[in-house]
Scaffold this motif. Structure first.
Motif, PDB file in Angstrom:
ATOM      1  N   PRO A  18       0.822  -1.216   0.000  1.00 54.19           N
ATOM      2  CA  PRO A  18       0.000   0.000   0.000  1.00 54.19           C
ATOM      3  C   PRO A  18       0.863   1.276   0.000  1.00 54.19           C
ATOM      4  CG  PRO A  18      -0.853  -1.581   1.581  1.00 54.19           C
ATOM      5  CD  PRO A  18       0.435  -2.146   1.071  1.00 54.19           C
ATOM      6  N   ALA A  19       1.981   1.260   0.688  1.00 53.32           N
ATOM      7  CA  ALA A  19       2.780   2.477   0.828  1.00 53.32           C
ATOM      8  C   ALA A  19       3.461   2.893  -0.473  1.00 53.32           C
ATOM      9  CB  ALA A  19       3.833   2.286   1.914  1.00 53.32           C
ATOM     10  N   GLY A  20       3.515   1.992  -1.432  1.00 57.04           N
ATOM     11  CA  GLY A  20       4.253   2.304  -2.646  1.00 57.04           C
ATOM     12  C   GLY A  20       3.483   3.116  -3.678  1.00 57.04           C
ATOM     13  N   HIS A  21       2.250   3.450  -3.406  1.00 54.71           N
ATOM     14  CA  HIS A  21       1.433   4.119  -4.420  1.00 54.71           C
ATOM     15  C   HIS A  21       1.428   5.624  -4.213  1.00 54.71           C
ATOM     16  CE1 HIS A  21      -0.182   0.237  -5.829  1.00 54.71           C
ATOM     17  NE2 HIS A  21       0.112  -0.109  -4.596  1.00 54.71           N
ATOM     18  N   ASP A  22       1.298   6.352  -5.307  1.00 53.58           N
ATOM     19  CA  ASP A  22       1.251   7.810  -5.227  1.00 53.58           C
ATOM     20  C   ASP A  22      -0.075   8.265  -4.649  1.00 53.58           C
ATOM     21  OD1 ASP A  22       3.705   8.641  -6.130  1.00 53.58           O
ATOM     22  OD2 ASP A  22       3.137   8.464  -8.238  1.00 53.58           O
ATOM     23  N   ILE A  23      -0.003   8.998  -3.554  1.00 53.96           N
ATOM     24  CA  ILE A  23      -1.208   9.563  -2.938  1.00 53.96           C
ATOM     25  C   ILE A  23      -0.967  11.055  -2.745  1.00 53.96           C
ATOM     26  CG2 ILE A  23      -2.760   9.488  -0.945  1.00 53.96           C
ATOM     27  CD1 ILE A  23      -1.634   6.612  -0.465  1.00 53.96           C
ATOM     28  N   PHE A  24      -1.872  11.872  -3.285  1.00 54.06           N
ATOM     29  CA  PHE A  24      -1.698  13.324  -3.186  1.00 54.06           C
ATOM     30  C   PHE A  24      -2.752  13.910  -2.253  1.00 54.06           C
ATOM     31  CE2 PHE A  24      -0.048  12.253  -7.489  1.00 54.06           C
ATOM     32  CZ  PHE A  24       1.285  12.520  -7.213  1.00 54.06           C
ATOM     33  N   SER A  25      -2.331  14.856  -1.437  1.00 56.52           N
ATOM     34  CA  SER A  25      -3.269  15.480  -0.502  1.00 56.52           C
ATOM     35  C   SER A  25      -4.310  16.277  -1.292  1.00 56.52           C
ATOM     36  CB  SER A  25      -2.523  16.397   0.464  1.00 56.52           C
ATOM     37  OG  SER A  25      -2.181  17.592  -0.201  1.00 56.52           O
ATOM     38  N   TYR A  82     -13.154  13.590  -5.991  1.00 54.35           N
ATOM     39  CA  TYR A  82     -12.173  13.032  -5.062  1.00 54.35           C
ATOM     40  C   TYR A  82     -12.543  11.628  -4.598  1.00 54.35           C
ATOM     41  CZ  TYR A  82      -9.690  17.428  -5.093  1.00 54.35           C
ATOM     42  OH  TYR A  82      -8.963  18.510  -5.496  1.00 54.35           O
ATOM     43  N   ARG A  83     -13.824  11.320  -4.631  1.00 50.68           N
ATOM     44  CA  ARG A  83     -14.227   9.974  -4.240  1.00 50.68           C
ATOM     45  C   ARG A  83     -13.621   8.929  -5.200  1.00 50.68           C
ATOM     46  NH1 ARG A  83     -20.105  10.350  -3.901  1.00 50.68           N
ATOM     47  NH2 ARG A  83     -19.725  12.112  -2.529  1.00 50.68           N
ATOM     48  N   LEU A  84     -13.408   9.331  -6.443  1.00 48.78           N
ATOM     49  CA  LEU A  84     -12.840   8.384  -7.421  1.00 48.78           C
ATOM     50  C   LEU A  84     -11.424   7.950  -7.043  1.00 48.78           C
ATOM     51  CD1 LEU A  84     -13.994  10.177 -10.695  1.00 48.78           C
ATOM     52  CD2 LEU A  84     -14.912   8.047  -9.755  1.00 48.78           C
ATOM     53  N   GLY A  85     -10.712   8.834  -6.344  1.00 45.67           N
ATOM     54  CA  GLY A  85      -9.336   8.495  -5.975  1.00 45.67           C
ATOM     55  C   GLY A  85      -9.174   8.183  -4.504  1.00 45.67           C
ATOM     56  N   GLU A  86     -10.297   7.962  -3.839  1.00 47.61           N
ATOM     57  CA  GLU A  86     -10.226   7.752  -2.395  1.00 47.61           C
ATOM     58  C   GLU A  86     -10.048   6.264  -2.072  1.00 47.61           C
ATOM     59  OE1 GLU A  86     -13.408   9.614  -0.008  1.00 47.61           O
ATOM     60  OE2 GLU A  86     -13.615   7.647   0.910  1.00 47.61           O
ATOM     61  N   ASP A  87      -9.133   5.981  -1.192  1.00 45.24           N
ATOM     62  CA  ASP A  87      -8.961   4.612  -0.715  1.00 45.24           C
ATOM     63  C   ASP A  87      -9.647   4.517   0.640  1.00 45.24           C
ATOM     64  OD1 ASP A  87      -8.205   2.191   0.235  1.00 45.24           O
ATOM     65  OD2 ASP A  87      -6.040   2.537   0.069  1.00 45.24           O
ATOM     66  N   PRO A  88     -10.805   3.824   0.705  1.00 44.52           N
ATOM     67  CA  PRO A  88     -11.568   3.809   1.958  1.00 44.52           C
ATOM     68  C   PRO A  88     -10.797   3.172   3.111  1.00 44.52           C
ATOM     69  CG  PRO A  88     -12.649   2.478   0.244  1.00 44.52           C
ATOM     70  CD  PRO A  88     -11.441   3.071  -0.373  1.00 44.52           C
ATOM     71  N   GLY A  95      -6.210   5.810   6.290  1.00 45.09           N
ATOM     72  CA  GLY A  95      -6.583   6.562   7.479  1.00 45.09           C
ATOM     73  C   GLY A  95      -7.024   7.981   7.163  1.00 45.09           C
ATOM     74  N   SER A  96      -6.402   8.587   6.165  1.00 44.30           N
ATOM     75  CA  SER A  96      -6.704   9.990   5.913  1.00 44.30           C
ATOM     76  C   SER A  96      -7.108  10.186   4.457  1.00 44.30           C
ATOM     77  CB  SER A  96      -5.472  10.832   6.218  1.00 44.30           C
ATOM     78  OG  SER A  96      -4.376  10.321   5.499  1.00 44.30           O
ATOM     79  N   ALA A  97      -7.675  11.345   4.187  1.00 47.41           N
ATOM     80  CA  ALA A  97      -8.134  11.633   2.828  1.00 47.41           C
ATOM     81  C   ALA A  97      -6.945  11.859   1.910  1.00 47.41           C
ATOM     82  CB  ALA A  97      -9.031  12.861   2.842  1.00 47.41           C
ATOM     83  N   GLY A  98      -7.122  11.541   0.654  1.00 51.50           N
ATOM     84  CA  GLY A  98      -6.054  11.758  -0.314  1.00 51.50           C
ATOM     85  C   GLY A  98      -6.492  11.195  -1.646  1.00 51.50           C
ATOM     86  N   PHE A  99      -5.776  11.582  -2.695  1.00 53.22           N
ATOM     87  CA  PHE A  99      -6.107  11.088  -4.030  1.00 53.22           C
ATOM     88  C   PHE A  99      -5.075  10.033  -4.412  1.00 53.22           C
ATOM     89  CE2 PHE A  99      -6.607  10.990  -8.577  1.00 53.22           C
ATOM     90  CZ  PHE A  99      -7.975  11.194  -8.762  1.00 53.22           C
ATOM     91  N   ASN A 100      -5.534   8.779  -4.491  1.00 51.44           N
ATOM     92  CA  ASN A 100      -4.630   7.662  -4.741  1.00 51.44           C
ATOM     93  C   ASN A 100      -4.692   7.312  -6.236  1.00 51.44           C
ATOM     94  OD1 ASN A 100      -3.735   4.925  -5.102  1.00 51.44           O
ATOM     95  ND2 ASN A 100      -3.795   4.693  -2.876  1.00 51.44           N
ATOM     96  N   VAL A 126      -5.763   3.668  -7.019  1.00 50.32           N
ATOM     97  CA  VAL A 126      -7.182   3.436  -6.764  1.00 50.32           C
ATOM     98  C   VAL A 126      -8.012   4.054  -7.891  1.00 50.32           C
ATOM     99  CG1 VAL A 126      -9.077   4.101  -5.232  1.00 50.32           C
ATOM    100  CG2 VAL A 126      -6.930   3.223  -4.275  1.00 50.32           C
ATOM    101  N   PHE A 127      -7.632   5.269  -8.278  1.00 49.07           N
ATOM    102  CA  PHE A 127      -8.339   5.959  -9.360  1.00 49.07           C
ATOM    103  C   PHE A 127      -8.295   5.122 -10.646  1.00 49.07           C
ATOM    104  CE2 PHE A 127      -7.999   9.033 -12.946  1.00 49.07           C
ATOM    105  CZ  PHE A 127      -9.290   9.541 -12.892  1.00 49.07           C
ATOM    106  N   ALA A 128      -7.113   4.631 -10.986  1.00 46.35           N
ATOM    107  CA  ALA A 128      -6.968   3.847 -12.220  1.00 46.35           C
ATOM    108  C   ALA A 128      -7.714   2.515 -12.117  1.00 46.35           C
ATOM    109  CB  ALA A 128      -5.494   3.621 -12.525  1.00 46.35           C
ATOM    110  N   LEU A 129      -7.655   1.880 -10.954  1.00 48.94           N
ATOM    111  CA  LEU A 129      -8.362   0.605 -10.794  1.00 48.94           C
ATOM    112  C   LEU A 129      -9.862   0.795 -11.007  1.00 48.94           C
ATOM    113  CD1 LEU A 129      -6.583  -0.876  -7.623  1.00 48.94           C
ATOM    114  CD2 LEU A 129      -6.504  -1.847  -9.930  1.00 48.94           C
ATOM    115  N   ARG A 130     -10.399   1.879 -10.478  1.00 45.90           N
ATOM    116  CA  ARG A 130     -11.846   2.116 -10.593  1.00 45.90           C
ATOM    117  C   ARG A 130     -12.260   2.427 -12.030  1.00 45.90           C
ATOM    118  NH1 ARG A 130     -12.183   5.215  -5.414  1.00 45.90           N
ATOM    119  NH2 ARG A 130     -12.949   3.678  -3.915  1.00 45.90           N
ATOM    120  N   LEU A 131     -11.366   3.065 -12.790  1.00 45.00           N
ATOM    121  CA  LEU A 131     -11.787   3.559 -14.105  1.00 45.00           C
ATOM    122  C   LEU A 131     -11.255   2.740 -15.273  1.00 45.00           C
ATOM    123  CD1 LEU A 131     -11.609   7.299 -13.173  1.00 45.00           C
ATOM    124  CD2 LEU A 131     -13.638   6.088 -13.933  1.00 45.00           C
TER     125      LEU A 131
END
Ligand SMILES: *Cc1c(COP(=O)(O)O)cnc(C)c1O
Length: 709
Positions: free
Chosen positions: A316-323, A346-352, A355-360, A363-368
């Motif tokens: 999980p830690a290896g993925h780009d997550i932007f605030s 932002y929900r499209l890039g959210e990893d539920p 712990g905190s909000a961010g654009f992953n 996750v975004f690519a997996l969903r789309l």
């Protein structure tokens, strides 16, 4: 057609197409084409021919004139050009005969790095070589691909060690005019310059192209005078800077890259994302459709079916997550063009599960993306477990992440002498049909002495190259310790292990240094000596990785180890070629499950260099009990037990077998493992098998969907 007239100072008419040849990386996997440039460079200066464009710039015109009067050279030149033309123009290709592509659409392949050749520093490691091998294979198979990536004129890093073994990075900028790339021109014949307006100030970028056989790779270069200094450096190097720099790079790659396709007139295409760095390309496609009158939901519904997303990161830690605050800075007005709210976006890039909000970006690519895949069987399991929560309530095995195991481009990584041996014993069609496993059964017909002679030659070659590098460093007044530690005392008769990869902590370069007393005994055994060659770069801001290099270096310069441990500076594609062909065993001991696939072991394997590896990544599929050695390697606490296992395999299995030599100095048991290694890897872990799988599993369907607009 590109125009090469006037690019080079002087090219006699009779051999003028050398310019075109030099500007197409096709030469990099065709030994007969490379040989032409070697002939021009002259004996003893082969290194000059490593970049044929530079060679043609710097060569004495007299040498070229002489070549036009040398029948032997001209015969070779004509033969190479005939082959080049037939491979470049072939309408007949595997792809055209097997895959339906009514709209004749291309696949746009986006990647943050491409490892093609040492003359183009657009890579850091395995992800890049996967992308580079993929493009070469697409050229061979006639898959209609266009690559999109970055120029990175300052490369990744140019590694030098200080006297105390600390990694330093020397700057070395790519000379664009003398590299195998060219400017892309617009309809008016001017350099193509595009503009991105997402940032506070518009960012301009120039488009360059590397030609990979039949496949173009478009490269983004932001180093333009029209940009402010900060924007100029956006694409200067890979993986540098803070989060924001990274976000800006990824915006330029995804959105700017899509603009390139548009500027080239490519409207309909299948999108293949190699890792999540380029995920914004999906967004830009949706935005274009919304602009043309579709609703956001309709646009997603359509675009999704045309996207392939390949994930490479098993933690999980290896993925780009932007605030989100940083995302707001760049996307606030862009979101309004999509016809959805900020929250919906932002929900499209959210990893539920985070712990905190961010654009992953993953996750975004997996969903789309309708087609998602991991890069080995094991990595598929890991990825499905890791992302199951995105598809609740599906069970783990139902999570729609498939796998296609990585492969390597056989013509690039096979040693040319080994290839000659295969010509003789596997028949002349082995290369054309190399993903057919039955061809490789004939490896058993290669006489043991012949195979050993080729390998031994490669080993001597490796040692000669390392000594020449050391000599060059000595001329630069490098510290004597650095020189001594760089392989000056290597012995061609000693069993040689190779360990070369990025020095990231999880790859555990120091596992074999766990018990130095035991290691010393293994290396120093008088009649059965062992030596180890290390190489690899650490990320410049990864202090733990840099300390690992220092730890290896300290052992390498320690007189008690008798010069049997070496650390070679500045690992790159060129050095990899020698190491992969020339060592006796390829060592790999990452911490499972961090190695999604790994590919260097495949490159070694096809050359008869067996793999000693933990059971992770591709080796779970590759290991068959007879083609190398495997250990569990899953001692997460200290690594002590893993090190014990590693030493035992070396002491009890590898050393005795290697030195079980007959009167001709050959160990029949060893040759058996070498042969098993070639037979089990060459077809199954080739990029040919891999690209065919992508085409069959994903492209066929996605191309059909893309043509339905
Ligand atoms: C193949 C290759 C890699 C990737 O090797 P891994 O085994 O995946 O770590 C990295 N660097 C170079 C120069 C390579 O040729």
């Amino acid at each position: 057609m590109d125009n090469y007239d006037g690019k080079f100072p002087y090219l006699p008419e009779r051999i003028s197409r050398l310019g075109e040849l030099a500007c197409n990386l096709w030469w990099s996997w065709h030994p007969e084409a490379r040989a032409l440039f070697y002939l021009l460079a002259g004996n003893g200066s082969r290194y000059k021919a490593q970049n044929p464009v530079k060679l043609l710039f710097e060569i004495n015109g007299q040498v070229l004139d002489d070549a036009t009067r040398n029948p032997r050279f001209l015969r070779r030149y004509d033969a190479v050009m005939t082959r080049f033309d037939s491979e470049m123009n072939a309408y007949q290709s595997w792809f055209n005969s097997k895959i339906e592509n009514r709209g004749r659409l291309p696949v746009a392949y986006f990647s943050a790095e491409f490892g093609l050749h040492q003359s183009l520093p657009f890579y850091a490691g395995g992800l890049g070589f996967l992308a580079g091998d993929y493009l070469k294979e697409c050229s061979d198979l006639g898959v209609p691909v266009v690559g999109v990536g970055f120029m990175y004129p300052d490369g990744y890093l140019h590694q030098r060690l200080s006297a105390d073994g600390w990694q330093k990075s020397e700057s070395e900028s790519l000379d664009r005019e003398r590299a195998p790339i060219c400017r892309v021109l617009d309809a008016e014949g001017r350099p193509m310059i595009l503009k991105i307006t997402i940032m506070q100030l518009p960012v301009y970028f120039e488009v360059w192209k590397a030609q990979i056989g039949r496949v173009p790779l478009y490269l983004i270069d932001t180093d333009l005078e029209a940009n402010d200094p900060q924007s100029r450096s956006i694409s200067s190097r890979l993986y540098i800077g803070d989060h924001e720099h990274r976000l800006v790079q990824e915006i330029i790659l995804g959105i700017g890259g899509t603009q390139i396709l548009k500027a080239l007139g490519i409207k309909h295409f299948v999108l293949h994302l190699n890792e999540g760095h380029s995920s914004f390309a999906i967004l830009e496609r949706i935005r274009e459709m919304v602009e043309n009158g579709k609703s956001f939901a309709e646009a997603v519904g359509f675009v999704r079916k045309t996207i392939i997303f390949t994930t490479h990161t098993p933690v999980p830690a290896g993925h780009d997550i932007f605030s989100l605050s940083m995302m707001d800075k760049y996307f606030a007005s862009y979101i309004s063009l999509l016809g959805i709210s900020r929250e919906e976006f932002y929900r499209l890039g959210e990893d539920p599960s985070a712990g905190s909000a961010g654009f992953n970006m993953t996750v975004f690519a997996l969903r789309l993306s309708a087609h998602c895949n991991a890069v080995s069987k094991r990595h598929g399991e890991v990825a499905r477990r890791m992302w199951q929560h995105l598809w609740q309530p599906l069970a783990e095995h139902e999570v729609p992440i498939d796998y296609i195991t990585n492969g390597v481009h056989v013509p690039t990584w096979i040693d040319s002498r080994m290839a000659l041996l295969f010509n003789r014993y596997l028949g002349p069609n082995w290369l054309a049909d190399h993903d057919d496993p039955s061809i490789w059964e004939l490896v058993d017909d290669i006489p043991d002495e012949k195979l050993w002679m080729v390998h031994r030659h490669q080993k001597m070659n490796l040692i000669a190259v390392l000594q020449e590098r050391a000599r060059q460093r000595w001329l630069e007044h490098a510290d004597p310790n650095v020189i001594l530690a760089s392989g000056t005392m290597l012995d061609p008769n000693a069993l040689t292990l190779g360990f070369a990869r990025r020095f990231a902590s999880y790859k555990r370069a120091n596992l074999i240094l766990e018990n130095l007393t035991r290691l010393k005994a293994i290396l120093g055994c008088a009649n059965m000596p062992v030596q180890i060659i290390f190489a690899g770069k650490a990320h410049p801001s990864d202090d733990a990785g840099i300390r690992l290099i220092q730890q290896v270096y300290n052992v390498a310069r320690d007189p008690d180890f008798g010069g049997r441990v070496a650390f070679i500076e500045d690992y790159n594609e060129g050095l990899a070629q020698y190491l992969i062909h020339g060592v006796d065993v390829w060592l790999n001991n990452p911490q499972p499950p961090f190695e999604a696939s790994g590919t260097s072991g495949m490159k070694a394997g096809i050359n008869g260099v067996p793999h000693l590896s933990v059971l992770d990544g591709w080796w779970i599929e590759g290991y068959n009990g007879a083609n190398g050695w495997a250990f569990d390697g899953n001692d997460c606490e200290s690594g002590e037990r893993d090190a014990q296992e590693l030493y035992s395999i070396i002491e009890r299995q590898i050393v005795p077998l290697y030195y079980d030599q007959n009167e001709s100095g050959i160990s029949p048991g060893w040759i058996k493992i070498m042969k098993a290694s070639i037979k089990s890897t060459a077809a199954r872990f080739s990029s040919r098998r891999m690209v065919k799988e992508y085409a069959d599993k994903f492209y066929q369907d996605a191309l059909f969907q893309a043509s339905e607009t």
